[in-house]
Motif scaffolding. Structure first.
Motif, mmCIF file in Angstrom:
data_model
loop_
_atom_site.group_PDB
_atom_site.id
_atom_site.type_symbol
_atom_site.label_atom_id
_atom_site.label_comp_id
_atom_site.label_asym_id
_atom_site.label_seq_id
_atom_site.Cartn_x
_atom_site.Cartn_y
_atom_site.Cartn_z
ATOM 1 N N MET A 1 4.486 10.017 11.450
ATOM 2 C CA MET A 1 3.496 9.055 11.942
ATOM 3 C C MET A 1 4.083 8.294 13.136
ATOM 4 N N ARG A 2 3.353 8.249 14.225
ATOM 5 C CA ARG A 2 3.839 7.583 15.430
ATOM 6 C C ARG A 2 3.747 6.072 15.297
ATOM 7 N N ASP A 3 4.662 5.370 15.987
ATOM 8 C CA ASP A 3 4.611 3.909 15.990
ATOM 9 C C ASP A 3 3.274 3.437 16.535
ATOM 10 N N GLY A 4 2.672 2.456 15.843
ATOM 11 C CA GLY A 4 1.367 1.937 16.251
ATOM 12 C C GLY A 4 0.215 2.513 15.462
ATOM 13 N N THR A 5 0.486 3.450 14.567
ATOM 14 C CA THR A 5 -0.570 4.055 13.756
ATOM 15 C C THR A 5 -0.827 3.214 12.509
ATOM 16 N N ILE A 6 -2.106 3.017 12.170
ATOM 17 C CA ILE A 6 -2.505 2.321 10.946
ATOM 18 C C ILE A 6 -3.501 3.214 10.207
ATOM 19 N N VAL A 7 -3.219 3.498 8.946
ATOM 20 C CA VAL A 7 -4.119 4.322 8.133
ATOM 21 C C VAL A 7 -4.411 3.582 6.833
ATOM 22 N N GLY A 8 -5.664 3.234 6.622
ATOM 23 C CA GLY A 8 -6.089 2.608 5.377
ATOM 24 C C GLY A 8 -7.020 3.535 4.624
ATOM 25 N N GLU A 9 -6.740 3.758 3.358
ATOM 26 C CA GLU A 9 -7.540 4.660 2.538
ATOM 27 C C GLU A 9 -7.995 3.947 1.272
ATOM 28 N N GLU A 10 -9.303 3.767 1.146
ATOM 29 C CA GLU A 10 -9.931 3.222 -0.055
ATOM 30 C C GLU A 10 -9.243 1.931 -0.521
ATOM 31 N N ILE A 11 -9.170 0.956 0.399
ATOM 32 C CA ILE A 11 -8.505 -0.312 0.096
ATOM 33 C C ILE A 11 -9.460 -1.237 -0.659
ATOM 34 N N GLY A 48 -13.899 -3.745 -0.732
ATOM 35 C CA GLY A 48 -14.257 -2.637 -1.604
ATOM 36 C C GLY A 48 -14.318 -1.322 -0.857
ATOM 37 N N ASP A 49 -13.365 -0.437 -1.144
ATOM 38 C CA ASP A 49 -13.372 0.929 -0.610
ATOM 39 C C ASP A 49 -13.397 0.963 0.922
ATOM 40 N N VAL A 50 -12.479 0.219 1.536
ATOM 41 C CA VAL A 50 -12.391 0.170 3.004
ATOM 42 C C VAL A 50 -11.409 1.230 3.501
ATOM 43 N N SER A 51 -11.879 2.112 4.366
ATOM 44 C CA SER A 51 -11.032 3.158 4.939
ATOM 45 C C SER A 51 -11.189 3.169 6.452
ATOM 46 N N PHE A 52 -10.092 3.349 7.181
ATOM 47 C CA PHE A 52 -10.134 3.464 8.633
ATOM 48 C C PHE A 52 -8.805 4.027 9.119
ATOM 49 N N ARG A 53 -8.793 4.457 10.355
ATOM 50 C CA ARG A 53 -7.572 4.972 10.970
ATOM 51 C C ARG A 53 -7.528 4.517 12.419
ATOM 52 N N ALA A 54 -6.455 3.815 12.799
ATOM 53 C CA ALA A 54 -6.252 3.366 14.176
ATOM 54 C C ALA A 54 -5.046 4.106 14.754
ATOM 55 N N GLU A 55 -5.251 4.747 15.882
ATOM 56 C CA GLU A 55 -4.179 5.496 16.538
ATOM 57 C C GLU A 55 -3.450 4.586 17.530
ATOM 58 N N GLU A 89 -0.807 2.687 5.216
ATOM 59 C CA GLU A 89 0.409 3.148 5.881
ATOM 60 C C GLU A 89 0.394 2.672 7.324
ATOM 61 N N MET A 90 1.548 2.201 7.784
ATOM 62 C CA MET A 90 1.704 1.741 9.161
ATOM 63 C C MET A 90 3.055 2.189 9.677
#
Length: 397
Positions: A1-11, A48-55, A89-90
């Motif tokens: 995973m590259r620096d600056g990546t944020i991945v949230g899955e079903e938070i 509730g069930d928040v998912s997103f991905r920031a590159e 994950e960050m």
């Protein structure tokens, strides 16, 4: 995973409600529920069930009403708190400004806070020293940097916090509504600094109720409502959906009746078709009154929220006799680009003191057909989406 990546899955995130049992039986019942493995009802879900991905290098805005879960999500990403369930994950260093005093120790001086924050972010002292003068100048603290922060005003603390978070080369920058503490000049400098860090590849998550600043800073957006993701995608699409919902909520609450009643509302064009950019739009109102009033009539056009793009009034008092009064307002050249807009109105007996006959509220919605509005340069806040015809002549030297 590259620096600056944020991945949230079903938070998911929950908090215990601020409720105190009234009787001893309530306490005993709560203990019994826990022993039986039941979930207590004294919890509320903030996310509730928040998912997103920031590159890396992307800019994301979190929008929504108060209590929607925006700041909670930002605090989870900054590790101020942890999610109840889900995965986050960050990668990389995080610079966060989520409260006015976030990360600032009041008993230390401004200088000591700068170096302390740098060390927490994993920077060497020499790295902080290289940017120290730039941080102090940006925060306008040249004469106070060696003073204890507890003697700073809230504005000084906010300037210090933002300057440190944005200038120490973060891979991820988190900014909450705290920029509202600063004056207009400092807010613009903050937006310029945000643009600078984005050009260096920093990932931005920005929370603000200032939708104009959000649109000027971010390319993508997440609309949160009651802790759930309603819409995610390009910022214009997200803001359009959010503004439409705000308007819908206002219309559902609106009772277009005060001391007088608005009985008919109509927006029409001379040819009976859609409103067009640069074309004429007529607004027809029928006002019913049981008494004689001297009133000021105001109309405004918005993108959904109560803040108007422009206001209109006859420029004089309107005499409302008992019975029906027909009011017509003609806009000869509509300065709006393509999109959906909302007509708001208010009628006042004394406009300088705001004495209401009908309070400011939505009256109708209408669509405009015409050119799309060009995007503004990043960090340039455009308050009103107006279309202005212009002619240009550019000749090579």
């Amino acid at each position: 995973m590259r620096d600056g990546t944020i991945v949230g899955e079903e938070i998911w995130k929950r908090f215990r409600l601020d409720e105190r049992p009234t009787y001893l039986q309530d306490r005993i019942a709560g203990v019994g529920d826990r022993l039986r493995g039941r979930e207590s009802e004294s919890w509320r879900w903030a996310l509730g069930d928040v998912s997103f991905r920031a590159e890396p290098g992307e800019s994301w805005a979190l929008v929504g009403a108060n209590g929607a879960g925006k700041s909670t999500l930002l605090k989870i990403i900054s590790r101020v708190m942890y999610q109840t369930a889900g995965k986050l994950e960050m990668a990389g260093r995080v610079g966060a400004l989520i409260e006015v005093r976030a990360g600032i120790t009041p008993l230390l001086t401004g200088r000591e806070n700068i170096y302390l924050t740098g060390s927490i972010m994993g920077l060497h002292r020499s790295d902080v020293a290289r940017r120290f003068d730039e941080i102090v100048a940006f925060a306008e603290l040249e004469g106070a940097v060696d003073r204890q922060v507890k003697y700073y005003s809230s504005g000084m603390q906010m300037r210090l916090g933002f300057a440190v978070a944005a200038h120490l080369q973060p891979d991820i920058l988190l900014v909450d509504e705290v920029l509202a503490v600063g004056d207009a000049s400092f807010q613009q400098r903050c937006l310029d600094q945000i643009r600078a860090v984005l050009s260096e590849g920093t990932t931005l998550l920005f929370v603000s109720h200032d939708l104009a600043a959000v649109e000027a800073s971010c390319s993508n957006g997440i609309w949160l409502h009651n802790g759930e993701v309603k819409t995610t995608g390009p910022i214009r699409e997200v803001l359009s959906a959010y503004r439409g919902a705000v308007e819908g909520d206002a219309k559902s609450r609106a009772d277009i009746e005060g001391l007088i009643r608005v009985s008919e509302i109509e927006t029409v064009t001379p040819d009976g078709g859609l409103a067009k950019t640069g074309g004429q739009l007529d607004v027809n109102l029928t006002l019913h009154s049981d008494e004689r009033y001297r009133a000021w009539v105001y109309l405004g056009v918005t993108e959904g929220a109560a803040t108007p793009i422009f206001l209109l009034n006859p420029g004089r008092e309107t005499i409302l006799e008992p019975g029906d009064t027909h009011v017509k307002c003609s806009i000869s050249s509509l300065p709006l680009p393509s999109g959906k807009y909302y007509l708001w109105g208010g009628i006042y007996r004394n406009w300088t003191q705001g004495e209401e006959l009908v309070g400011w509220q939505p009256l109708a919605e209408f669509d405009v057909y015409g050119p799309e509005l060009d995007a503004a340069p990043r960090a340039v806040v455009r308050l009103s989406p107006l279309h202005i015809d212009s002619e240009w002549a550019i000749d090579a030297a």
